[in-house]
Motif scaffolding. Structure first.
Motif, mmCIF file in Angstrom:
data_model
loop_
_atom_site.group_PDB
_atom_site.id
_atom_site.type_symbol
_atom_site.label_atom_id
_atom_site.label_comp_id
_atom_site.label_asym_id
_atom_site.label_seq_id
_atom_site.Cartn_x
_atom_site.Cartn_y
_atom_site.Cartn_z
ATOM 1 N N TRP A 186 33.455 55.946 47.710
ATOM 2 C CA TRP A 186 32.218 55.117 47.793
ATOM 3 C C TRP A 186 32.205 54.532 46.442
ATOM 4 O O TRP A 186 32.011 53.371 46.280
ATOM 5 N N TRP A 187 32.370 55.313 45.431
ATOM 6 C CA TRP A 187 32.149 54.818 44.116
ATOM 7 C C TRP A 187 33.292 53.525 43.871
ATOM 8 O O TRP A 187 33.138 52.550 43.117
ATOM 9 N N LEU A 188 34.525 53.966 44.272
ATOM 10 C CA LEU A 188 35.576 52.843 44.278
ATOM 11 C C LEU A 188 35.307 51.647 45.030
ATOM 12 O O LEU A 188 35.266 50.430 44.494
ATOM 13 N N ALA A 189 34.513 51.533 46.161
ATOM 14 C CA ALA A 189 34.240 50.566 46.919
ATOM 15 C C ALA A 189 33.130 49.830 46.186
ATOM 16 O O ALA A 189 33.155 48.751 46.257
ATOM 17 N N VAL A 190 32.059 50.519 45.870
ATOM 18 C CA VAL A 190 30.950 49.946 45.265
ATOM 19 C C VAL A 190 31.319 49.112 43.897
ATOM 20 O O VAL A 190 30.996 47.982 43.547
ATOM 21 N N ALA A 191 32.007 50.065 43.088
ATOM 22 C CA ALA A 191 32.662 49.145 41.774
ATOM 23 C C ALA A 191 33.325 47.966 42.054
ATOM 24 O O ALA A 191 33.240 47.001 41.448
ATOM 25 N N LEU A 192 34.254 48.229 42.870
ATOM 26 C CA LEU A 192 34.998 46.764 43.469
ATOM 27 C C LEU A 192 34.158 46.098 43.881
ATOM 28 O O LEU A 192 34.259 44.610 43.417
ATOM 29 N N ALA A 193 33.283 46.179 44.692
ATOM 30 C CA ALA A 193 32.245 45.002 45.278
ATOM 31 C C ALA A 193 31.521 44.404 44.262
ATOM 32 O O ALA A 193 31.410 43.225 44.194
ATOM 33 N N LEU A 194 30.901 45.088 43.238
ATOM 34 C CA LEU A 194 30.203 44.660 42.116
ATOM 35 C C LEU A 194 31.009 43.683 41.339
ATOM 36 O O LEU A 194 30.528 42.453 40.813
ATOM 37 N N PHE A 195 32.226 44.214 41.060
ATOM 38 C CA PHE A 195 33.082 43.438 40.114
ATOM 39 C C PHE A 195 33.786 42.361 40.593
ATOM 40 O O PHE A 195 33.545 41.187 40.203
ATOM 41 N N LEU A 196 34.045 42.194 42.021
ATOM 42 C CA LEU A 196 34.659 41.083 42.634
ATOM 43 C C LEU A 196 33.406 40.134 42.982
ATOM 44 O O LEU A 196 33.684 38.811 43.068
ATOM 45 N N SER A 197 32.221 40.464 43.218
ATOM 46 C CA SER A 197 31.091 39.652 43.407
ATOM 47 C C SER A 197 30.904 38.608 42.186
ATOM 48 O O SER A 197 30.066 37.747 42.263
ATOM 49 N N SER A 198 31.114 39.439 41.145
ATOM 50 C CA SER A 198 30.563 38.893 39.664
ATOM 51 C C SER A 198 31.585 37.934 39.346
ATOM 52 O O SER A 198 31.333 37.034 38.183
ATOM 53 N N ALA A 199 32.935 37.699 39.883
ATOM 54 C CA ALA A 199 33.787 36.756 39.733
ATOM 55 C C ALA A 199 33.271 35.403 39.910
ATOM 56 O O ALA A 199 32.435 35.159 40.988
ATOM 57 N N HIS A 200 33.443 34.223 39.136
ATOM 58 C CA HIS A 200 32.729 33.141 39.461
ATOM 59 C C HIS A 200 33.555 31.964 39.232
ATOM 60 O O HIS A 200 34.040 31.509 38.152
ATOM 61 N N PRO A 201 34.041 31.255 40.246
ATOM 62 C CA PRO A 201 33.607 31.455 41.800
ATOM 63 C C PRO A 201 34.454 32.650 42.381
ATOM 64 O O PRO A 201 35.910 33.075 41.852
ATOM 65 N N THR A 202 33.963 33.580 43.267
ATOM 66 C CA THR A 202 34.684 34.684 43.851
ATOM 67 C C THR A 202 35.027 33.820 45.384
ATOM 68 O O THR A 202 34.828 32.673 45.864
ATOM 69 N N PHE A 203 36.125 34.748 45.892
ATOM 70 C CA PHE A 203 36.640 34.197 46.982
ATOM 71 C C PHE A 203 36.925 35.362 48.006
ATOM 72 O O PHE A 203 37.067 36.712 47.805
ATOM 73 N N GLU A 204 37.119 35.112 49.404
ATOM 74 C CA GLU A 204 37.015 36.462 50.468
ATOM 75 C C GLU A 204 38.115 37.092 50.097
ATOM 76 O O GLU A 204 38.004 38.409 50.364
ATOM 77 N N MET A 205 39.418 36.653 50.018
ATOM 78 C CA MET A 205 40.363 37.477 49.819
ATOM 79 C C MET A 205 40.304 38.653 48.759
ATOM 80 O O MET A 205 41.209 39.659 48.798
ATOM 81 N N TYR A 206 39.633 38.462 47.828
ATOM 82 C CA TYR A 206 39.444 39.301 46.666
ATOM 83 C C TYR A 206 38.801 40.755 47.312
ATOM 84 O O TYR A 206 39.154 41.731 46.841
ATOM 85 N N PHE A 207 38.098 40.663 48.594
ATOM 86 C CA PHE A 207 37.442 41.922 48.961
ATOM 87 C C PHE A 207 38.442 42.767 49.699
ATOM 88 O O PHE A 207 37.897 43.694 50.264
ATOM 89 N N VAL A 208 39.718 42.129 49.775
ATOM 90 C CA VAL A 208 40.551 42.889 50.469
ATOM 91 C C VAL A 208 40.700 44.468 49.926
ATOM 92 O O VAL A 208 41.210 45.555 50.417
ATOM 93 N N LEU A 209 40.767 44.381 48.450
ATOM 94 C CA LEU A 209 40.761 45.569 47.881
ATOM 95 C C LEU A 209 40.098 46.683 48.169
ATOM 96 O O LEU A 209 40.433 47.831 47.694
ATOM 97 N N MET A 210 38.801 46.472 48.673
ATOM 98 C CA MET A 210 37.767 47.394 49.087
ATOM 99 C C MET A 210 38.108 48.250 50.121
ATOM 100 O O MET A 210 37.789 49.303 50.436
#
Length: 496
Positions: A305-329
């Motif tokens: 869970w911590w890994l998924a949340v940390a990745l979600a917050l970090f990937l959402s902060s990328a500006h701009p962000t893209f859907e493919m980034y979230f594959v890592l979660m």
């Protein structure tokens, strides 16, 4: 089952484990087939071109602009040296690495799940919600770093759990190397090491915490030694590519970058797969918090869970962000989802067969995947681009410069002119001397080269109303024009 995930290796000798391996093999075959037929992410052209340039003896940052950590490019370049400059080889390797990540995640659930008659069902759930995920299929099979990162992250996760239960620095060092290699392949995975290290130290059960801390940090540094060497050799170029570009220049030309990010994050509500994965993972977390009698299993689920949340917050902060980034979660959510399906099913139907819920979830995932892929049936494929490249070769004399998309440089094996390897850098308006040192060619300067008839052929898949198309003024420079798969090719330079 008490203990670490390696405490009872005999579990893998059960027939049920062969069924799990068979299911993962089928998923792997599907990924391989897709990688060779439909898989194409537009940005991968730049990554494959970078690998090709490395194979030809060029160095990222020093010889061409490359705002990525370089490990994946060198990985692909190494395989190209063995098997030739083929996107098919790179795709096959990415698909196999993604399959490896699926197997590692499913195996973790299989050997650690605490209810024996649900062990296979839970492991199959983890494999299926990961392997049938649309993002996994679309982006875990291409030349970008996602396949390599997925494997390295899940392997680092598994080794970190092992390191917390072993003495000495070998396992922490290996976990650090894997996590560092993931970040060395893509900075999008940077939070992984930052989560694994404190978890290992917090739940360390034997051996010196100081020893493990030092070993883990040392392991993280190892994959970055080549980058550190390049920093010493050319600090301005490396710092710009890896730090300054992402902090200051990624959103240049994106006037609606913030609305784009918000719309992308909100769009998960419309995704059946995202809802299934998210709701099951949330259920897994809720019931984990409410109590798992195996304390170590609970702690390992918290790590997911911590890994998924940390990745979600970090990937959402990328500006701009893209859907493919979230594959890592997806792998970490998939592990939690297997727990969630068990907990929900066992409460709704305590005497029910465990495979019925798995079949229902599988059917929903397959339908959602089929719909997503069908909706993209008209997207570009590498076969389309090969036809574009063939036309470029047909109309272009040998050894003459061209201006093209990265995919066409790669397919034609023509070296791009300095500053044209990374088209996104054209939007940057930098002082001439600085731009030259960074191998960046601003669009206005590129237009001057086009108007001076420097390029024998120009190929672009941009729309005719696109700013780049208009600024370059291509119709006024070339007498011949052809359109292949919506890509426009200009040749036969008019006299000035």
């Amino acid at each position: 089952m008490q203990g670490s995930d390696q405490s009872n290796p005999s579990i893998r000798r059960q027939r049920a484990f062969l069924w799990l391996c068979g299911a993962v093999a089928l998923l792997s075959a599907g990924l391989l087939v897709y990688s060779q037929t439909r898989a194409l992410a537009w940005d991968e052209g730049f990554h494959l071109l970078a690998a090709q340039l490395i194979k030809a003896g060029k160095t990222p940052y020093l010889d061409f602009c490359f705002p990525q950590t370089p490990l994946n490019a060198y990985w692909n370049a190494g395989w190209m040296r063995l098997f030739g400059d083929s996107w098919r080889v790179v795709h096959a390797l990415a698909a196999l690495l993604t399959a490896g990540a699926i197997l590692l995640a499913a195996d973790f659930v299989f050997v650690r799940f605490h209810v024996p008659n649900w062990r296979l069902a839970a492991a199959l759930t983890a494999a299926l919600v990961i392997g049938l995920n649309t993002l996994i299929v679309r982006f875990g099979t291409v030349g970008q770093a996602y396949g390599l990162c997925l494997f390295l992250m899940v392997a680092a996760f598994r080794i970190t759990i092992l390191a917390a239960n072993r003495k000495g620095g070998l396992w922490p060092a290996l976990a650090g190397v894997l996590a560092g290699a993931a970040a060395g392949s893509s900075l999008l995975t940077a939070p992984v090491a930052q989560v694994l290290l404190p978890w290992m130290l917090l739940y360390n059960r034997t051996g010196s915490r100081l020893c493990k801390f030092t070993a883990f940090i040392g392991g993280v540094v190892v994959p970055f030694i080549p980058v550190l060497w390049l920093v010493v050799k050319a600090p301005r170029q490396v710092i710009f590519n890896l730090v300054q570009y992402h902090l200051s220049y990624r959103s240049v030309g994106w006037d609606d970058a913030l609305p784009h990010d918000l719309e992308l994050i909100a769009s998960s509500i419309d995704s059946a797969q995202a809802l299934i994965l998210g709701m099951l993972a949330l259920a897994g977390l809720v019931f984990t918090i409410k109590g798992q009698y195996d304390r170590r299993w609970r702690q390992e689920l918290y790590l997911c869970w911590w890994l998924a949340v940390a990745l979600a917050l970090f990937l959402s902060s990328a500006h701009p962000t893209f859907e493919m980034y979230f594959v890592l979660m997806v792998p970490f959510l998939g592990i939690l989802a297997s727990v969630g399906l068990y907990e929900v099913s066992s409460r709704l139907a305590p005497q029910g067969r465990p495979f019925w819920p798995v079949l229902v979830v599988t059917a929903l995932l397959c339908l959602a995947l089929a719909q997503a892929l069908y909706s993209r049936r008209d997207d570009y494929t590498w076969r389309d681009l090969e036809e574009v490249a063939a036309k470029v070769e047909q109309v272009t004399p040998p050894q003459t410069p061209i201006l093209a998309d990265e995919h066409i440089y790669f397919l034609t094996r023509r070296t791009p002119a300095s500053g044209t390897a990374f088209p996104d850098s054209e939007k940057l308006n930098l002082p001439a001397a600085l731009a030259a040192s960074l191998h960046i060619l601003p669009r206005a300067e590129l237009a001057k080269l086009v108007q001076a008839r420097m390029f024998s052929t120009v190929e672009t898949c941009n729309d005719e109303d696109d700013d780049r198309f208009l600024i370059l003024g291509l119709p006024e420079v070339y007498a011949q024009k052809a359109v292949v798969h919506d890509c426009t090719i200009f040749w036969d330079r008019l006299r000035q």
